[in-house]
Scaffold this motif. Structure first.
Motif, PDB file in Angstrom:
ATOM      1  N   SER A 184       9.371   5.317 -73.220  1.00 47.27           N
ATOM      2  CA  SER A 184      10.675   6.725 -72.711  1.00 47.27           C
ATOM      3  C   SER A 184      11.619   6.382 -73.950  1.00 47.27           C
ATOM      4  O   SER A 184      11.544   5.463 -74.832  1.00 47.27           O
ATOM      5  CB  SER A 184      10.957   6.453 -71.436  1.00 47.27           C
ATOM      6  N   GLU A 185      12.481   7.396 -74.078  1.00 48.15           N
ATOM      7  CA  GLU A 185      13.573   7.345 -74.940  1.00 48.15           C
ATOM      8  C   GLU A 185      14.390   6.169 -74.524  1.00 48.15           C
ATOM      9  O   GLU A 185      15.048   5.481 -75.360  1.00 48.15           O
ATOM     10  CB  GLU A 185      14.244   8.770 -74.806  1.00 48.15           C
ATOM     11  N   ASP A 186      14.407   5.480 -73.523  1.00 51.86           N
ATOM     12  CA  ASP A 186      15.389   4.561 -72.899  1.00 51.86           C
ATOM     13  C   ASP A 186      14.638   3.366 -73.333  1.00 51.86           C
ATOM     14  O   ASP A 186      15.304   2.141 -73.799  1.00 51.86           O
ATOM     15  CB  ASP A 186      15.153   4.422 -71.355  1.00 51.86           C
ATOM     16  N   ASP A 187      13.221   3.378 -73.573  1.00 49.95           N
ATOM     17  CA  ASP A 187      12.475   1.980 -74.177  1.00 49.95           C
ATOM     18  C   ASP A 187      12.720   1.840 -75.693  1.00 49.95           C
ATOM     19  O   ASP A 187      12.680   0.904 -76.234  1.00 49.95           O
ATOM     20  CB  ASP A 187      11.060   2.172 -73.875  1.00 49.95           C
ATOM     21  N   LEU A 188      12.657   3.008 -76.236  1.00 52.87           N
ATOM     22  CA  LEU A 188      12.552   3.028 -77.726  1.00 52.87           C
ATOM     23  C   LEU A 188      13.577   2.232 -78.600  1.00 52.87           C
ATOM     24  O   LEU A 188      13.066   1.431 -79.537  1.00 52.87           O
ATOM     25  CB  LEU A 188      13.004   4.580 -78.219  1.00 52.87           C
ATOM     26  N   GLU A 189      14.889   2.067 -78.389  1.00 57.37           N
ATOM     27  CA  GLU A 189      15.568   1.237 -79.115  1.00 57.37           C
ATOM     28  C   GLU A 189      15.237  -0.417 -78.938  1.00 57.37           C
ATOM     29  O   GLU A 189      15.137  -0.990 -79.690  1.00 57.37           O
ATOM     30  CB  GLU A 189      17.201   1.397 -78.507  1.00 57.37           C
ATOM     31  N   ASP A 190      14.913  -0.880 -77.529  1.00 65.03           N
ATOM     32  CA  ASP A 190      14.494  -2.040 -77.138  1.00 65.03           C
ATOM     33  C   ASP A 190      13.137  -2.419 -78.231  1.00 65.03           C
ATOM     34  O   ASP A 190      12.967  -3.375 -78.758  1.00 65.03           O
ATOM     35  CB  ASP A 190      14.359  -2.622 -75.867  1.00 65.03           C
ATOM     36  N   VAL A 191      12.296  -1.367 -78.173  1.00 64.97           N
ATOM     37  CA  VAL A 191      10.930  -1.547 -79.024  1.00 64.97           C
ATOM     38  C   VAL A 191      11.193  -1.562 -80.191  1.00 64.97           C
ATOM     39  O   VAL A 191      10.372  -2.386 -81.186  1.00 64.97           O
ATOM     40  CB  VAL A 191      10.084  -0.428 -78.326  1.00 64.97           C
ATOM     41  N   GLN A 192      12.116  -0.757 -80.721  1.00 60.48           N
ATOM     42  CA  GLN A 192      12.450  -0.936 -82.224  1.00 60.48           C
ATOM     43  C   GLN A 192      12.955  -2.354 -82.569  1.00 60.48           C
ATOM     44  O   GLN A 192      12.453  -2.698 -83.562  1.00 60.48           O
ATOM     45  CB  GLN A 192      13.464   0.362 -82.560  1.00 60.48           C
ATOM     46  N   GLU A 193      13.725  -2.832 -81.823  1.00 64.69           N
ATOM     47  CA  GLU A 193      14.262  -4.090 -81.992  1.00 64.69           C
ATOM     48  C   GLU A 193      13.175  -5.484 -81.946  1.00 64.69           C
ATOM     49  O   GLU A 193      13.032  -6.233 -82.966  1.00 64.69           O
ATOM     50  CB  GLU A 193      15.350  -4.638 -81.022  1.00 64.69           C
ATOM     51  N   ALA A 194      12.274  -5.015 -81.166  1.00 63.39           N
ATOM     52  CA  ALA A 194      11.209  -6.031 -81.047  1.00 63.39           C
ATOM     53  C   ALA A 194      10.269  -5.913 -82.417  1.00 63.39           C
ATOM     54  O   ALA A 194       9.753  -6.771 -82.781  1.00 63.39           O
ATOM     55  CB  ALA A 194      10.202  -5.616 -79.666  1.00 63.39           C
ATOM     56  N   VAL A 195      10.041  -4.724 -82.917  1.00 61.92           N
ATOM     57  CA  VAL A 195       9.197  -4.322 -84.106  1.00 61.92           C
ATOM     58  C   VAL A 195       9.938  -4.932 -85.168  1.00 61.92           C
ATOM     59  O   VAL A 195       9.407  -5.791 -86.135  1.00 61.92           O
ATOM     60  CB  VAL A 195       9.029  -2.763 -84.210  1.00 61.92           C
ATOM     61  N   ARG A 196      11.132  -5.009 -85.295  1.00 64.39           N
ATOM     62  CA  ARG A 196      11.971  -5.508 -86.497  1.00 64.39           C
ATOM     63  C   ARG A 196      12.076  -7.230 -86.269  1.00 64.39           C
ATOM     64  O   ARG A 196      12.109  -7.849 -87.454  1.00 64.39           O
ATOM     65  CB  ARG A 196      13.492  -5.141 -86.489  1.00 64.39           C
ATOM     66  N   SER A 197      12.001  -7.666 -84.812  1.00 63.70           N
ATOM     67  CA  SER A 197      12.183  -8.980 -84.756  1.00 63.70           C
ATOM     68  C   SER A 197      10.625  -9.881 -84.868  1.00 63.70           C
ATOM     69  O   SER A 197      10.877 -11.152 -85.068  1.00 63.70           O
ATOM     70  CB  SER A 197      12.883  -9.175 -83.414  1.00 63.70           C
ATOM     71  N   CYS A 198       9.623  -9.229 -84.816  1.00 61.42           N
ATOM     72  CA  CYS A 198       8.377  -9.912 -84.873  1.00 61.42           C
ATOM     73  C   CYS A 198       7.953 -10.600 -85.948  1.00 61.42           C
ATOM     74  O   CYS A 198       7.959  -9.995 -87.191  1.00 61.42           O
ATOM     75  CB  CYS A 198       7.372  -8.973 -84.758  1.00 61.42           C
ATOM     76  N   PRO A 199       8.086 -12.211 -86.095  1.00 59.90           N
ATOM     77  CA  PRO A 199       7.953 -12.927 -87.256  1.00 59.90           C
ATOM     78  C   PRO A 199       6.458 -12.529 -87.981  1.00 59.90           C
ATOM     79  O   PRO A 199       6.564 -12.660 -88.993  1.00 59.90           O
ATOM     80  CB  PRO A 199       8.043 -14.142 -86.639  1.00 59.90           C
ATOM     81  N   ALA A 200       5.583 -12.170 -87.044  1.00 58.33           N
ATOM     82  CA  ALA A 200       4.100 -11.837 -87.901  1.00 58.33           C
ATOM     83  C   ALA A 200       4.096 -10.530 -88.095  1.00 58.33           C
ATOM     84  O   ALA A 200       2.976 -10.120 -88.672  1.00 58.33           O
ATOM     85  CB  ALA A 200       3.159 -12.290 -86.670  1.00 58.33           C
ATOM     86  N   GLN A 201       5.161  -9.706 -87.975  1.00 51.13           N
ATOM     87  CA  GLN A 201       5.115  -8.320 -88.271  1.00 51.13           C
ATOM     88  C   GLN A 201       3.810  -7.506 -87.773  1.00 51.13           C
ATOM     89  O   GLN A 201       3.017  -6.514 -88.425  1.00 51.13           O
ATOM     90  CB  GLN A 201       4.885  -8.032 -89.894  1.00 51.13           C
ATOM     91  N   ALA A 202       3.439  -7.878 -86.318  1.00 47.52           N
ATOM     92  CA  ALA A 202       2.232  -7.420 -85.980  1.00 47.52           C
ATOM     93  C   ALA A 202       2.341  -6.147 -85.115  1.00 47.52           C
ATOM     94  O   ALA A 202       1.581  -5.818 -84.338  1.00 47.52           O
ATOM     95  CB  ALA A 202       1.465  -8.670 -84.948  1.00 47.52           C
ATOM     96  N   LEU A 203       3.719  -5.794 -84.797  1.00 43.68           N
ATOM     97  CA  LEU A 203       4.012  -4.597 -83.956  1.00 43.68           C
ATOM     98  C   LEU A 203       4.322  -3.270 -85.016  1.00 43.68           C
ATOM     99  O   LEU A 203       4.887  -3.291 -85.849  1.00 43.68           O
ATOM    100  CB  LEU A 203       5.426  -4.855 -83.185  1.00 43.68           C
TER     101      LEU A 203
END
Length: 66
Positions: free
Chosen positions: A42-61
């Protein structure tokens, strides 16, 4: 529609994504990789998911638009 994927070849189950958004990501007991528990973001999820993508040390997302 935006979805997020986990590259199982890169993921090492650090769990940072789960800490950022536990409603979208999980690391099941005994699993060597994180999994996506929500197919559509959802649009509400998107900001946090983008942060998770940026924060993944393995760049797996990866975010997929479509």
């Amino acid at each position: 529609m935006t979805t997020v994927t986990v590259d199982p070849g890169r993921c090492t189950a650090y769990g940072i994504c789960v800490g950022i958004h536990p409603e979208v990501f999980a690391v099941p007991p005994g699993s060597p990789v994180a999994v996506v528990t929500s197919d559509v973001l959802s649009e509400d999820d998107l900001e946090d998911v983008q942060e998770a993508v940026r924060s993944c040390p393995a760049q797996a997302l990866h975010l997929v638009e479509g």
